[in-house]
Every structure is written in C-alpha cells, then in structure tokens.
Design an enzyme around this catalytic site. Structure first.
Site, PDB file in Angstrom:
ATOM      1  CE  LYS A  22     -45.734 -45.480 120.406  1.00 43.37           C
ATOM      2  NZ  LYS A  22     -44.758 -46.132 119.536  1.00 43.37           N
ATOM      3  CG  ASN A  23     -45.420 -49.768 121.259  1.00 47.82           C
ATOM      4  OD1 ASN A  23     -45.403 -48.805 120.501  1.00 47.82           O
ATOM      5  ND2 ASN A  23     -44.604 -49.889 122.298  1.00 47.82           N
ATOM      6  CB  CYS A 117     -34.505 -43.123 116.339  1.00 48.96           C
ATOM      7  SG  CYS A 117     -34.754 -44.229 117.695  1.00 48.96           S
ATOM      8  NE  ARG A 122     -35.998 -48.170 118.408  1.00 51.01           N
ATOM      9  CZ  ARG A 122     -37.206 -47.709 118.679  1.00 51.01           C
ATOM     10  NH1 ARG A 122     -37.415 -46.432 118.735  1.00 51.01           N
ATOM     11  NH2 ARG A 122     -38.209 -48.521 118.883  1.00 51.01           N
ATOM     12  CG  ASP A 306     -41.770 -47.983 125.650  1.00 56.96           C
ATOM     13  OD1 ASP A 306     -40.639 -47.605 125.288  1.00 56.96           O
ATOM     14  OD2 ASP A 306     -42.548 -48.603 124.901  1.00 56.96           O
ATOM     15  NE  ARG A 398     -43.159 -41.337 117.381  1.00 55.47           N
ATOM     16  CZ  ARG A 398     -42.347 -42.063 118.145  1.00 55.47           C
ATOM     17  NH1 ARG A 398     -41.360 -41.493 118.795  1.00 55.47           N
ATOM     18  NH2 ARG A 398     -42.495 -43.361 118.243  1.00 55.47           N
TER      19      ARG A 398
END
Ligand code: UD1
Length: 425
Positions: A22-23, A117, A122, A306, A398
């Site tokens: 994803k990243n 968030c 962030r 993560d 997500r």
C-alpha cells in the site's frame, strides 16, 4: 455497517500470498504525474486507499484504466489541474504525496492541509521546510496550501529533523526536475522509498543512495512513462506472520522480501516463534510459549510502527512482562484499550505500554481504532474464547485486500457481516 465476526479456537494453517505494498503503490501512482503519458503499474493492491489515490489522480485530469484486478494503466498526459481538495485529503492523508510531483511538473500545487488523524497530529512541516529550501513558496489560504516556485526549483541540501517517509518522498519527487543536485540528509530508508527511487530512475531520473540516510538527486529535464511492479507488502506479510505466531500452527507467507522485515523476524524469533526463510517467502510456526521481549518502534531498519499493534497482541499473551515504546506516532496505543476488553493486561504510560502477559483472550465486541489495530483485533479473535465482533472495519479495508477471505483460506472461522443501523428514534 459491516463488522468482522470471528469464532475463536479453530485451526488456522496453510499458505497466504500478500499483495503489493500500500505505502509504495500510493506514492508510485502520484509519481506518474511527472511522466506524462501512459504508465502501467502492476501488483497494485485492490484496497480503498488505492481507490482514493485513483480519485485524486482523476480529479487532476489523469485517465485510469483497470486492466486487471492488480494492474492500473494511468495516462497522465491529460493532467491539467494542480488542485487536490480537502474532500480527498480528508479521506486519506497520503493524498499529500501529489504535492512534490505537481510542483515538479507544473511549478505549482494547491493541496488541502491535512488535519490530524487518530494516530497523531501528523504534521507536514518537514515537507514544507524541505521544499522551501528548493525555492518553493507557500501560503496557507482557507485551509489550502498554495505552493509555487516562481524562480523554478533549485537543488540544495536538506537535512530532515526526523527520517520522515512522506517528507523524503515529496522531496525526492519535487527535486527530480530541480536545477543541479539536491541532497536529502537523514532521509527515510524504508523499502518503499527504494521502490519509488527505482520507479523514478526507470522513468529517466537520477536518484542515488535511496535506502541509505543520504539521497542525492541530480535534476533532469524530463521523465518518460514506464511499466513497474509494486514491491510486496512487508506489513501485510508481517500481519500474517504475527497471525502464525499467535495461533502456533504453520503458515507460509509468500510474495514479499523477508529482509524487509529483518528486525521484526529477529524479535519474533526471540519470542519463541520459528521462522524459516525462503525466496520471497517465510514459513512460520511456534511450538513453545510466547516469550516476552521489549520492543521500540523506530524508522527503518528499526522496528516498524505499522507492526506495533500486531506485536502487542502477541506480547499480551507472553509468559512475562515487557515494555513497548512507540517513538514514531504520539497516539498509537488506542488499540490497547480495545484489547483490554478481551482480557489483556496493558498499562499505558506516555509513549510506553507495559504489557503483562495473560493466559488467553475472551471474545468481545471491539472497535477497530485504526488500520493495523483493526487487523490485530481480528488476530486476537482467532485465539479468543468464544466470538469476537470487530466493528469500524473500514479501517482494515484501507490497507488489507480480501483480509477475511485470506483468513478463511487458512481455515479461520471468520466472516464479514452487514449489520443494519439501529435508528436513534
Ligand atoms: C508513512 C506510512 C505509515 C507509516 C509511517 C512511518 C504511508 C502512506 N504511510 O506515513 O504507514 O506508519 O510512514 O513508517 O506511506 N512528522 C512531522 N512533520 C512532518 C512529517 C512527519 O512531525 O513534516 C512526524 C509525524 O507526525 C510522525 C512521524 O513524523 O509522528 C513519522 O511520520 P512519517 O514518517 O512522515 O510518516 P508518514 O509518511 O505520514
């Protein structure tokens, strides 16, 4: 409203393949803005964050064709706008990854300022300071960041206060067309940074040193479109490795590079988990109790933030006590209070979590606090006594493609259920 319902205690075993990262995919999609023409990305995960980045690119004028489930053809020759509104940035903070590419291609960009968030404030101050050093001027107008480079971009040395992934990527992309040489000092070293540098170099850029703390970018006049395969998702892989660690029975995780999880695998071995490394795969099982080890999150090659929640889930069943220190985000322990509802014994003190191992979890209704915390709650449900129901699973969507189906493929008793909303009146 969808929830994930897990019936604990069933055997979970087999082979699971992870998707592209994803990243990485999100930033590679943004980078196609800089190579006008038809770019093709393969191994793109089919997840909601990628859909949002697709919307961002379409809003800028790009045309996107989905060739098959994991292949996107992105035509950026039609991009004719440089504005990304809050409506999209609010859906996904990583939308700010278009800032560097838009400045690079058009010398200007308007991107909504992201808010905080649920894992922290962030900020993007390092992105802004770095770009200012290259000649970009900013003003904040009704919540939008207007960036212009009235005299063009000029290479310079930028030293980041912290090895920020997003700031490194935005600077790397913005400086591709800058005059002279740009040096990013204290750059992030994540494998996704290397993937982005590889893509840019295939397009004709001159990026050297990605994966080390010093990245040098020599400006070039233009980039050309390419076909590129997204690197395997080390965090999705890590989540299934943690799953094997918690259930104990063997799981083979394929489609990623084990060295991208170096410290995670070594820590898991210290916890008593057996990991057999192969080519782009690992086989994981456990035949002894989980040992408690201290963890502290740090930028790559440190322990990834993560993987913090999934690892806390394992350590909550550890034989003794340990401390998890979160150094990357200020508010990433919300998962702990949900896990406590399942019987975990965790005390939060600032950015430390003191985890006392318990004998087992009991199934409960819990709420997914964020992407990785949500996946970790599902993991906990697999070994909990009784039924666990995880709500707010849009967080999981997500970043995990077909999470429930992949677990079902391993034999887990898990299902996605639509629960009708209860009217207030
Ligand atoms: C990326 C990843 C995210 C991962 C994180 C750290 C994506 C889409 N997301 O997020 O999954 O958890 O890296 O590995 O790639 N910070 C500032 N000012 C800045 C930039 C960052 O204070 O200008 C702070 C952040 O608030 C955070 C820390 O630095 O506390 C790390 O942020 P960063 O590395 O930039 O993470 P992201 O790129 O947002």
């Amino acid at each position: 409203m969808d929830v994930i319902r897990i019936e604990g205690g069933h055997r979970v075993e087999g082979v699971v393949r992870v998707e592209g990262a994803k990243n990485s995919a999100l930033k590679l999609m943004a980078a196609t803005i800089m190579a006008p023409g038809v770019n093709t990305l393969t191994n793109v995960p089919n997840i909601s964050d990628v859909h949002v980045m697709g919307k961002v690119l379409k809003r800028l004028g790009a045309q996107i064709d989905v060739l098959d489930e994991h292949t996107l053809r992105i035509d950026t020759s039609t991009v004719d706008s440089w504005e990304t509104p809050y409506e999209l940035v609010a859906q996904m903070r990583a939308s700010t990854a278009v800032l560097g590419p838009l400045i690079s291609r058009f010398g200007r960009a308007t991107v909504a300022m992201p808010g905080g968030c649920n894992i922290g404030a962030r900020k993007i101050d390092m992105h802004i300071l770095g770009l200012q050093a290259l000649g970009v001027e900013f003003d904040l107008d009704h919540g939008d960041i207007n960036a212009t480079a009235p005299h063009g971009l000029i290479g310079d040395t930028v030293t980041l206060d912290f090895a920020s992934v997003g700031a490194t990527e935005n600077l790397m992309m913005a400086s591709v067309h800058a005059k002279g040489v740009t040096v990013i000092d204290n750059a992030a070293r994540e494998p996704e940074i290397v993937d982005l540098a590889n893509l840019l170099n295939e397009m004709g850029a001159k990026v050297h040193g990605a994966g080390s703390p010093v990245i040098e970018i020599e400006g070039v006049d233009e980039l050309h479109p390419v076909t590129h395969e997204v690197v395997g998702d080390r965090i999705e892989a890590g989540t299934f490795i943690a799953t094997a660690g918690i259930v104990g029975t063997p799981i083979e995780v394929c489609g990623f590079e084990p060295s991208h999880l170096g410290l995670v695998l070594r820590k898991y071995e210290q916890m008593g988990i057996t990991i057999e490394r192969g080519e782009r795969m690992v086989r994981v099982y456990r035949d002894k109790p989980l040992a408690s080890v201290d963890i502290q999150t740090l930028p790559f090659p440190g322990f990834p933030t993560d993987m913090q929640a999934q690892t806390m889930c394992l350590l909550a069943l550890g034989s003794e006590s340990c401390v998890i220190t979160e150094n990357v985000f200020e508010n990433r322990f919300m998962f702990a209070s949900e896990l406590q509802r399942m019987g975990a014994d965790i005390r939060i003190e600032g950015h430390h979590a003191i985890v006392h191992g318990v004998k087992g979890f009991s199934g409960a209704a819990v709420k997914s606090p964020d992407l990785r915390g949500g996946a970790a709650l599902v993991m906990a449900g697999l070994v909990a006594d009784g039924t666990t129901v995880v709500s707010d699973i849009y967080h999981i969507d997500r970043g995990y493609e077909r999470f429930v189906e992949k677990l079902q493929g391993l034999g887990a008793h898990v299902e996605r259920v639509t629960v009708p909303d209860t009217p207030v009146i």
